[in-house]
Design an enzyme around this catalytic site. Structure first.
Site, PDB file in Angstrom:
ATOM      1  N   LYS A 124       0.869  -1.186   0.000  1.00  0.00           N
ATOM      2  CA  LYS A 124       0.000   0.000   0.000  1.00  0.00           C
ATOM      3  C   LYS A 124       0.893   1.219   0.000  1.00  0.00           C
ATOM      4  O   LYS A 124       2.038   1.160   0.452  1.00  0.00           O
ATOM      5  CB  LYS A 124      -0.877   0.023   1.246  1.00  0.00           C
ATOM      6  CG  LYS A 124      -2.168   0.770   1.064  1.00  0.00           C
ATOM      7  CD  LYS A 124      -3.193  -0.080   0.340  1.00  0.00           C
ATOM      8  CE  LYS A 124      -4.438   0.665  -0.019  1.00  0.00           C
ATOM      9  NZ  LYS A 124      -5.501  -0.272  -0.415  1.00  0.00           N
ATOM     10  N   ASP A 164      -6.837   4.014  -4.829  1.00  0.00           N
ATOM     11  CA  ASP A 164      -7.536   3.812  -3.561  1.00  0.00           C
ATOM     12  C   ASP A 164      -8.236   5.157  -3.299  1.00  0.00           C
ATOM     13  O   ASP A 164      -8.414   5.933  -4.251  1.00  0.00           O
ATOM     14  CB  ASP A 164      -6.545   3.430  -2.436  1.00  0.00           C
ATOM     15  CG  ASP A 164      -7.237   2.880  -1.198  1.00  0.00           C
ATOM     16  OD1 ASP A 164      -7.565   1.684  -1.186  1.00  0.00           O
ATOM     17  OD2 ASP A 164      -7.474   3.631  -0.242  1.00  0.00           O
TER      18      ASP A 164
HETATM   19  N1  GLU Z   1      -7.132  -0.063  -3.296  1.00  0.00           N
HETATM   20  C1  GLU Z   1      -7.825  -1.260  -3.679  1.00  0.00           C
HETATM   21  C2  GLU Z   1      -7.880  -2.215  -2.513  1.00  0.00           C
HETATM   22  O1  GLU Z   1      -7.983  -1.777  -1.382  1.00  0.00           O
HETATM   23  C3  GLU Z   1      -7.291  -1.864  -4.979  1.00  0.00           C
HETATM   24  C4  GLU Z   1      -5.844  -2.198  -4.978  1.00  0.00           C
HETATM   25  C5  GLU Z   1      -5.317  -2.656  -6.353  1.00  0.00           C
HETATM   26  O2  GLU Z   1      -6.088  -2.744  -7.294  1.00  0.00           O
HETATM   27  O3  GLU Z   1      -4.123  -2.919  -6.412  1.00  0.00           O
HETATM   28  O4  GLU Z   1      -7.873  -3.402  -2.651  1.00  0.00           O
END
Ligand code: GLU
Length: 446
Positions: A124, A164
């Site tokens: 993240k 996100d």
């Molecule tokens: N931010 C999204 C999640 O919490 C997607 C992450 C992504 O597609 O890499 O899963």
């Protein structure tokens, strides 16, 4: 392993990292019994290793606003766990971003990605940059400045960021534009959530919301119920809420609420396709308010300062932010007739709210299972990029549906209790954990 002991150690080491400690506590509580049946896990200190990120990059982001003033933010990328694949997870731009918030998200992502059945590790990143009130030009300059530091940490087979909160297709475009200039590498697979003309997967924007509704349908079917004709309250109005509202309506539900930080829009007759489209306009305005929907459409009543959980509904879908649903909200929902809550936001419900739901007959499933369709479709985007092809909407949708069905089955397999009911929190945590833990064990002490 004793959850209390591990937590005491982490609390002493990371005091004040509230969200991170909350996320770890929830997972450890769920897996403790199963873990202790495996002495090989204990010997390899799997738990002690899995709660620590592999590495954290922190960097200053300096950019110039429209007034010509210099602005300074902090950027982060947390590469949490690579046991089952390259680091994968979104970027969050929000004024409240801290290392604790991104550590919780990276930790959750590790198990969520394991549930998707695809080979992706957990990561993240993001920044305390606040997109609210910024012009498109400011957003572009910030994204470019952010990528000046990030590009060196990522790569299509190494670490693949996506969106996100505060990061959607527009931001991914600006980020990729700068990445390719710096890296001189033109593999679009380094980011997911791209535009559909340059490597983005069809249905990626819808995927988190669509996947959440597929999961919800399976959960309801298992409980002998259906979503058709049910009243659904959704929090948020961004990309995830938009996808969830779209699919809920397609499945015959009535979406009676969407909300923002300013209040809730109550829509007694149910949201219309025009209102759903308007959610995208609200998001693109960078104002972070939902009130204009009531000015634009008849039949929408805006209630300032209230949450979506004050609107009577059958099914609650938190789609906004962590800890957005408290125990008091859970009680209000139940008192107003709500009997199911599928968490779509990451850690959207406070622990007391989850316990209230579980102890009071409200069906509950956690975000890491319910919202995994977003990152799963990112995984499908990576596959398309790596093989230089593009699948049709039908192909992507059927793969997404299959994955969500599989995730539901994993929850049932690992979460069915002796009395026959399914504890989806345990199911999701144990299924995700076992996969990552086994991979770590097979790869030795690293
Ligand atoms: N931010 C999204 C999640 O919490 C997607 C992450 C992504 O597609 O890499 O899963």
């Amino acid at each position: 392993m004793k959850t209390t002991e591990i937590m005491a150690g982490l609390q002493a080491k990371y005091p004040g990292e509230k969200e991170y400690l909350q996320a770890v506590q929830e997972v450890l509580e769920s897996i403790e019994d199963v873990y202790n049946e495996h002495p090989e896990f204990e010997a390899a200190k799997i738990v002690e290793r899995i709660v620590e990120p592999d590495r954290i990059f922190t960097f200053r982001v300096t950019w110039i606003d429209d007034k010509g003033e210099v602005q300074v933010n902090t950027g982060y990328r947390i590469q949490f766990n690579s046991a089952i694949g390259p680091y994968k997870g979104g970027l969050r731009f929000h004024k409240a971003v801290t290392p604790s918030m991104l550590k919780f998200l990276g930790f959750e992502q590790t198990f969520k990605n394991a549930l998707t059945t695809l080979p992706m590790g957990g990561a993240k990143g993001g920044s305390d940059f606040d997109p609210v009130g910024k012009s498109d030009a400011e957003i572009m300059r910030f994204c470019q400045a952010f990528m000046l530091e990030l590009w060196n940490c990522i790569g299509p087979d190494q670490d693949i960021p996506a969106g996100d909160v505060g990061v959607g297709g527009r931001e991914i475009g600006f980020l990729y534009g700068m990445y390719k200039k710096l890296a001189r590498e033109y593999n679009t697979g380094v980011l997911t959530g791209k535009g559909s003309t340059w490597g983005g997967s069809i249905l990626r924007p819808e995927a988190t919301g669509f996947g959440a509704l597929y999961f919800t349908s399976h959960l309801l079917a298992k409980a002998g119920k259906s979503i058709e004709g049910k009243k659904v309250a959704i929090s948020g109005f961004g990309n995830v809420a938009w996808g969830a509202a779209t699919k809920a309506v397609q499945l015959g539900a009535k979406v009676v609420a969407v909300s923002g930080p300013d209040g809730v829009c109550h829509i007694p007759a149910g949201i219309t396709p025009e209102m759903i489209d308007y959610m995208l306009v609200l998001r693109a305005s960078n104002k972070n308010v939902v009130a204009p929907m009531a000015e634009k459409f008849e039949g929408v009543q805006f209630i300032p300062g209230k949450k979506a959980w004050s609107v009577p509904c059958d099914i609650a879908l938190p789609c906004a932010f962590q800890n957005e649903l408290s125990e008091a909200d859970a009680r209000e929902l139940k008192a107003n007739g709500c009997w199911c809550c599928c968490e779509v936001s990451n850690m959207g419900c406070q622990p007391e709210a989850i316990h209230f739901f579980q102890n009071n007959g409200v069906l509950f499933a956690p975000g890491k299972a319910v919202n995994a369709g977003g990152v799963a479709t990112s995984g499908l985007e990576m596959t398309q990029n790596a093989s230089h092809i593009s699948w049709s909407a039908e192909e992507v949708d059927s793969k997404l549906h299959f994955i969500m069905k599989n995730i539901h089955e994993q929850c049932v397999q690992f979460g069915t209790q002796p009395d026959g009911h399914v504890d989806y929190v345990k199911g999701a945590n144990i299924a995700g954990f076992m996969k990552v833990a086994r991979a770590m064990l097979e790869q030795g002490i690293v």
